[in-house]
Write a protein that holds these residues in place. Sequence first.
Motif, short mmCIF file in Angstrom:
data_model
loop_
_atom_site.label_atom_id
_atom_site.label_comp_id
_atom_site.label_asym_id
_atom_site.label_seq_id
_atom_site.Cartn_x
_atom_site.Cartn_y
_atom_site.Cartn_z
N ILE A 101 37.33 31.36 50.28
CA ILE A 101 38.87 31.70 49.49
C ILE A 101 39.14 30.63 48.42
CG2 ILE A 101 41.06 32.30 49.83
CD1 ILE A 101 40.52 33.00 52.66
N GLY A 102 39.27 31.28 47.15
CA GLY A 102 39.58 30.22 46.04
C GLY A 102 40.25 31.11 44.94
N LEU A 162 36.66 35.68 48.55
CA LEU A 162 37.98 36.38 48.55
C LEU A 162 38.67 35.67 47.41
CD1 LEU A 162 40.36 38.01 49.45
CD2 LEU A 162 40.49 36.54 51.29
N GLY A 163 39.09 36.14 46.19
CA GLY A 163 39.77 35.66 44.98
C GLY A 163 41.20 35.60 45.25
N VAL A 164 42.18 34.58 44.97
CA VAL A 164 43.57 34.82 45.02
C VAL A 164 44.15 34.71 43.62
CG1 VAL A 164 43.49 33.62 47.44
CG2 VAL A 164 43.73 32.29 45.39
N THR A 165 45.11 35.30 43.37
CA THR A 165 45.84 35.39 41.84
C THR A 165 46.81 34.49 41.61
OG1 THR A 165 47.21 36.99 42.78
CG2 THR A 165 45.04 37.90 41.97
N ALA A 189 34.30 38.35 43.05
CA ALA A 189 35.12 38.45 44.26
C ALA A 189 34.70 39.73 45.00
CB ALA A 189 36.65 38.12 44.01
N ASP A 190 34.70 39.76 46.24
CA ASP A 190 34.43 40.96 47.10
C ASP A 190 35.77 41.54 47.18
OD1 ASP A 190 31.53 40.78 48.14
OD2 ASP A 190 32.17 38.83 48.65
N ARG A 191 36.86 40.78 47.08
CA ARG A 191 38.07 41.27 47.45
C ARG A 191 39.08 40.24 46.57
NH1 ARG A 191 39.65 45.63 51.77
NH2 ARG A 191 37.46 46.62 52.38
N ILE A 192 40.11 40.71 46.37
CA ILE A 192 41.20 39.70 45.62
C ILE A 192 42.63 39.96 46.29
CG2 ILE A 192 42.57 39.26 43.44
CD1 ILE A 192 39.97 40.06 41.95
N ALA A 193 43.23 38.66 46.60
CA ALA A 193 44.43 38.68 47.30
C ALA A 193 45.54 38.57 46.28
CB ALA A 193 44.46 37.71 48.30
#
Length: 227
Positions: free
Chosen positions: A172-173, A190-193, A205-209
């Motif tokens: 996660i980053g 998993l990306g974070v915005t 990223a596979d998914r983004i939070a």
Amino acid sequence: MTMDLRLVIFDVDGTLVDSQADILASMTAAFGAIGLDVPERQTVLGIVGLSLDRAIRALAPDVDDASISTAVEAYKTEYQRLRATGGTQKSSPLYDGIRDVLDTLHGQPEVLLGVATGKSRRGLVSLMDGHQMGHLFVTQQCADDHPSKPHPSMVMTALAETGVAPEQAVMIGDTSFDMDMAKAAGVAALGVTWGYHSPASLSAADRIAARVQDLPELVHAIWSDRT
């Protein structure tokens, strides 16, 4: 039946904590020490996540090695001064809701937590102690022991230390460096915005939070996608 262990690896700056004020102030001191104007804010934040010497070299590609060393030491001195003056809670506050997420994941018996950061060991220990959260992370990888992100060494070492298979791990980053490191190590990204790179830079990223509180659900969704 034995439960398969899973690993969630967190970046630190821009993902767990918002340390941009001290980063910008320290970079200003670093460039002042070598007689250069500090680059613009967004340019500086764009290199957060790299090891410090590589970050400064990226910002000042034409200076010599001695100047890079001078700038690195000036940065470290100022960063340590700011933390000592303001304390960890002010210097590098946790993003709202992060502690609840960490406690939630830590409370799941099959889930192990780790960190992979461009910080030095000294800086990481200071941060962990200041937030009283070092006990949550069974593996802590930092710049002192590895090549800079996006090299996969940090993630691969975390996997080796925990015995977790790559398909059971998530990185996660908030930066493209984190996403590229994850992919190079064969783990999900998993990306974070809410961090320092734009959402557009997280294309690997596979998914983004977009919200902190969504992290546990998205982590488990990624594992479901990969099994």
